[in-house]
Design a protein around this motif. Structure first.
Motif, PDB file in Angstrom:
ATOM      1  N   LEU A 235       0.821  -1.214   0.000  1.00  0.00           N
ATOM      2  CA  LEU A 235       0.000   0.000   0.000  1.00  0.00           C
ATOM      3  C   LEU A 235       0.854   1.263   0.000  1.00  0.00           C
ATOM      4  CD1 LEU A 235      -2.812   1.062  -0.137  1.00  0.00           C
ATOM      5  CD2 LEU A 235      -3.005   0.892   2.346  1.00  0.00           C
ATOM      6  N   ASP A 236       1.885   1.289   0.855  1.00  0.00           N
ATOM      7  CA  ASP A 236       2.727   2.490   0.869  1.00  0.00           C
ATOM      8  C   ASP A 236       3.492   2.636  -0.447  1.00  0.00           C
ATOM      9  OD1 ASP A 236       4.345   0.278   1.577  1.00  0.00           O
ATOM     10  OD2 ASP A 236       5.816   1.569   2.510  1.00  0.00           O
ATOM     11  N   TYR A 237       3.787   1.512  -1.098  1.00  0.00           N
ATOM     12  CA  TYR A 237       4.497   1.557  -2.374  1.00  0.00           C
ATOM     13  C   TYR A 237       3.678   2.290  -3.431  1.00  0.00           C
ATOM     14  CZ  TYR A 237       7.187  -0.061  -6.393  1.00  0.00           C
ATOM     15  OH  TYR A 237       7.947  -0.100  -7.532  1.00  0.00           O
ATOM     16  N   ARG A 238       2.348   2.136  -3.382  1.00  0.00           N
ATOM     17  CA  ARG A 238       1.486   2.713  -4.417  1.00  0.00           C
ATOM     18  C   ARG A 238       1.157   4.192  -4.196  1.00  0.00           C
ATOM     19  NH1 ARG A 238      -3.447  -1.317  -5.069  1.00  0.00           N
ATOM     20  NH2 ARG A 238      -2.818  -2.192  -3.074  1.00  0.00           N
ATOM     21  N   LEU A 239       1.608   4.759  -3.089  1.00  0.00           N
ATOM     22  CA  LEU A 239       1.247   6.137  -2.774  1.00  0.00           C
ATOM     23  C   LEU A 239       2.163   7.175  -3.417  1.00  0.00           C
ATOM     24  CD1 LEU A 239       0.280   6.011   1.013  1.00  0.00           C
ATOM     25  CD2 LEU A 239      -1.215   6.074  -0.985  1.00  0.00           C
ATOM     26  N   THR A 240       3.226   6.745  -4.064  1.00  0.00           N
ATOM     27  CA  THR A 240       4.207   7.700  -4.580  1.00  0.00           C
ATOM     28  C   THR A 240       3.576   8.726  -5.515  1.00  0.00           C
ATOM     29  OG1 THR A 240       5.934   6.021  -4.411  1.00  0.00           O
ATOM     30  CG2 THR A 240       6.407   7.950  -5.761  1.00  0.00           C
ATOM     31  N   ALA A 241       2.775   8.272  -6.471  1.00  0.00           N
ATOM     32  CA  ALA A 241       2.155   9.195  -7.430  1.00  0.00           C
ATOM     33  C   ALA A 241       1.211  10.157  -6.718  1.00  0.00           C
ATOM     34  CB  ALA A 241       1.411   8.404  -8.504  1.00  0.00           C
ATOM     35  N   LEU A 242       0.472   9.659  -5.743  1.00  0.00           N
ATOM     36  CA  LEU A 242      -0.438  10.526  -4.988  1.00  0.00           C
ATOM     37  C   LEU A 242       0.334  11.584  -4.211  1.00  0.00           C
ATOM     38  CD1 LEU A 242      -3.548   9.498  -2.958  1.00  0.00           C
ATOM     39  CD2 LEU A 242      -1.796  10.857  -1.854  1.00  0.00           C
ATOM     40  N   LEU A 243       1.453  11.187  -3.594  1.00  0.00           N
ATOM     41  CA  LEU A 243       2.249  12.134  -2.805  1.00  0.00           C
ATOM     42  C   LEU A 243       2.829  13.243  -3.681  1.00  0.00           C
ATOM     43  CD1 LEU A 243       4.101   9.590  -0.491  1.00  0.00           C
ATOM     44  CD2 LEU A 243       2.339  11.219   0.203  1.00  0.00           C
ATOM     45  N   ILE A 244       3.260  12.884  -4.871  1.00  0.00           N
ATOM     46  CA  ILE A 244       3.791  13.893  -5.790  1.00  0.00           C
ATOM     47  C   ILE A 244       2.703  14.890  -6.161  1.00  0.00           C
ATOM     48  CG2 ILE A 244       4.711  14.251  -8.118  1.00  0.00           C
ATOM     49  CD1 ILE A 244       6.108  11.511  -7.808  1.00  0.00           C
TER      50      ILE A 244
ATOM     51  N   SER B 251      -7.060  19.342   9.305  1.00  0.00           N
ATOM     52  CA  SER B 251      -6.701  20.533   8.543  1.00  0.00           C
ATOM     53  C   SER B 251      -7.227  20.417   7.110  1.00  0.00           C
ATOM     54  CB  SER B 251      -5.181  20.697   8.516  1.00  0.00           C
ATOM     55  OG  SER B 251      -4.591  19.632   7.788  1.00  0.00           O
ATOM     56  N   GLN B 252      -7.169  21.550   6.382  1.00  0.00           N
ATOM     57  CA  GLN B 252      -7.588  21.537   4.985  1.00  0.00           C
ATOM     58  C   GLN B 252      -6.727  20.579   4.173  1.00  0.00           C
ATOM     59  OE1 GLN B 252     -10.328  23.089   3.719  1.00  0.00           O
ATOM     60  NE2 GLN B 252     -10.706  23.570   5.882  1.00  0.00           N
ATOM     61  N   SER B 253      -5.437  20.537   4.494  1.00  0.00           N
ATOM     62  CA  SER B 253      -4.553  19.629   3.758  1.00  0.00           C
ATOM     63  C   SER B 253      -4.892  18.173   4.056  1.00  0.00           C
ATOM     64  CB  SER B 253      -3.086  19.919   4.089  1.00  0.00           C
ATOM     65  OG  SER B 253      -2.839  19.783   5.476  1.00  0.00           O
ATOM     66  N   ALA B 254      -5.245  17.868   5.316  1.00  0.00           N
ATOM     67  CA  ALA B 254      -5.623  16.498   5.675  1.00  0.00           C
ATOM     68  C   ALA B 254      -6.905  16.080   4.951  1.00  0.00           C
ATOM     69  CB  ALA B 254      -5.806  16.381   7.181  1.00  0.00           C
ATOM     70  N   LYS B 255      -7.885  16.986   4.888  1.00  0.00           N
ATOM     71  CA  LYS B 255      -9.130  16.688   4.172  1.00  0.00           C
ATOM     72  C   LYS B 255      -8.858  16.471   2.686  1.00  0.00           C
ATOM     73  CE  LYS B 255     -12.024  19.313   7.388  1.00  0.00           C
ATOM     74  NZ  LYS B 255     -12.827  20.543   7.599  1.00  0.00           N
ATOM     75  N   ALA B 256      -7.955  17.285   2.127  1.00  0.00           N
ATOM     76  CA  ALA B 256      -7.606  17.116   0.718  1.00  0.00           C
ATOM     77  C   ALA B 256      -6.935  15.771   0.483  1.00  0.00           C
ATOM     78  CB  ALA B 256      -6.687  18.253   0.280  1.00  0.00           C
ATOM     79  N   PHE B 257      -6.099  15.343   1.437  1.00  0.00           N
ATOM     80  CA  PHE B 257      -5.428  14.048   1.318  1.00  0.00           C
ATOM     81  C   PHE B 257      -6.458  12.913   1.326  1.00  0.00           C
ATOM     82  CE2 PHE B 257      -2.642  10.536   2.314  1.00  0.00           C
ATOM     83  CZ  PHE B 257      -1.443  10.885   1.714  1.00  0.00           C
ATOM     84  N   LEU B 258      -7.451  13.002   2.220  1.00  0.00           N
ATOM     85  CA  LEU B 258      -8.519  11.999   2.261  1.00  0.00           C
ATOM     86  C   LEU B 258      -9.263  11.937   0.927  1.00  0.00           C
ATOM     87  CD1 LEU B 258     -10.062  12.657   5.803  1.00  0.00           C
ATOM     88  CD2 LEU B 258      -8.814  10.612   5.100  1.00  0.00           C
ATOM     89  N   ASN B 259      -9.592  13.097   0.388  1.00  0.00           N
ATOM     90  CA  ASN B 259     -10.325  13.135  -0.879  1.00  0.00           C
ATOM     91  C   ASN B 259      -9.508  12.523  -2.005  1.00  0.00           C
ATOM     92  OD1 ASN B 259     -12.552  14.384   0.271  1.00  0.00           O
ATOM     93  ND2 ASN B 259     -11.796  16.460  -0.158  1.00  0.00           N
ATOM     94  N   ARG B 260      -8.216  12.788  -2.005  1.00  0.00           N
ATOM     95  CA  ARG B 260      -7.357  12.238  -3.052  1.00  0.00           C
ATOM     96  C   ARG B 260      -7.255  10.715  -2.939  1.00  0.00           C
ATOM     97  NH1 ARG B 260      -4.198  15.943  -5.886  1.00  0.00           N
ATOM     98  NH2 ARG B 260      -4.463  18.095  -5.159  1.00  0.00           N
TER      99      ARG B 260
END
Length: 289
Positions: free
Chosen positions: A102-111, A275-284
């Motif tokens: 799961l953590d391996y697949r997050l790279t594109a999302l993190l970028i 935070s707004q950034s945390a909510k955005a992360f959830l949505n993504r």
């Protein structure tokens, strides 16, 4: 009663050892003892019993811990909300995820996330104990296998996935359209070690199918597993979507009949300000998978 004293008190509740708690707080043991005595004098009740070298919470200590945790959490929420208001897109986001696949697949999302929130510091923490990390406030959000309903947590299902058998393109099973559970018996496999959630899920599924598998080699890294498959050491059973990351290795994913499935959820504490950034992360995360 001061917030600082509550922090001291909560650390002692966690450690139940004056010397260790004082060390982690960065104060002397006599200072910690004195501050706890001040609290006890103010409340008129002992908060801890000292039984030789053992320290245990009293009933009053348990009550204060319950309310002190809420006070400290609400203060942290207030600070985060004000920071969110005055310094948009800054802050610190801690997320716990299942290790390896799961953590391996997050790279594109993190970028992609960094492009919108370049000033937000993000920590991705692989863990097999995500639930406790969220409950102990060690992380802000957990991403992992679906959990049981818990009034302390908000839960958001975001993905259900099946498993496939991954083999090299010249493997004897590579031309099969679907793998039967019986095909897995006596098949050389490379797998996560037992105790990893993905491996335990597969072992449980094998019991339901009345089959047994035996791993020729075990490693806790998704990258290592697929390199071993590429080298022809064995096949592996993994979430089907991982083929998107490893297809360049000349590996094929074959669906398994009545395959194991896993339901993934995001969860965070109901009393925690996001935070707004945390909510955005959830949505993504919801749209990413």
């Amino acid at each position: 009663m001061e917030i600082r004293q509550l922090h001291y008190f909560l650390m002692l509740c966690k450690e139940l050892h004056f010397t260790e708690a004082a060390y982690k707080l960065g104060i002397s043991q006599p200072t910690l003892s004195q501050q706890i005595r001040v609290l006890e004098d103010e409340l008129g009740q002992p908060l801890f019993d000292r039984l030789g070298k053992k320290t245990v919470k009293t009933e009053a200590g348990n009550l204060l811990e319950h309310y002190a945790l809420q006070i400290v959490q609400q203060l942290e929420n207030a600070k985060n909300a004000i920071e969110d208001l005055t310094n948009l897109n800054t802050g610190h986001l801690r997320v716990a995820v299942l290790p390896s696949d799961l953590d391996y697949r997050l790279t594109a999302l993190l970028i992609d996330f960094h492009k919108e929130f370049p000033n937000t510091k993000v920590q991705v923490i692989p863990s097999i104990d995500i639930l406790n990390k969220v409950l102990e406030n060690e992380v802000d959000i957990g991403f992992g296998l679906a959990i049981q309903p818990d009034s302390r947590l908000n839960r958001i299902p975001f993905h259900t996935e099946s498993y496939s058998l991954f083999v090299t393109k010249d493997h004897e099973l590579a031309d099969k359209g679907i793998i039967l559970p019986a095909d897995l018996v006596n098949l050389p496999l490379v797998m996560y070690p037992k105790g990893f959630s993905g491996r335990d899920l597969i072992e449980t599924w094998c019991l339901s199918q009345k089959i047994a598998i035996d791993a020729l080699m075990e490693t806790g890294s998704a990258t290592s597993l697929f390199q071993l498959v590429k080298a022809g050491i064995g096949a592996t059973i993994q979430p089907s979507q991982l083929i998107e990351s490893f297809q360049s290795l000349g590996i094929r994913a074959i669906p398994i009949k009545d395959s194991p499935t896993r339901n993934l959820e995001m969860f965070y504490r109901t009393d925690k300000y996001l935070s707004q950034s945390a909510k955005a992360f959830l949505n993504r995360m919801e749209t990413f998978f």
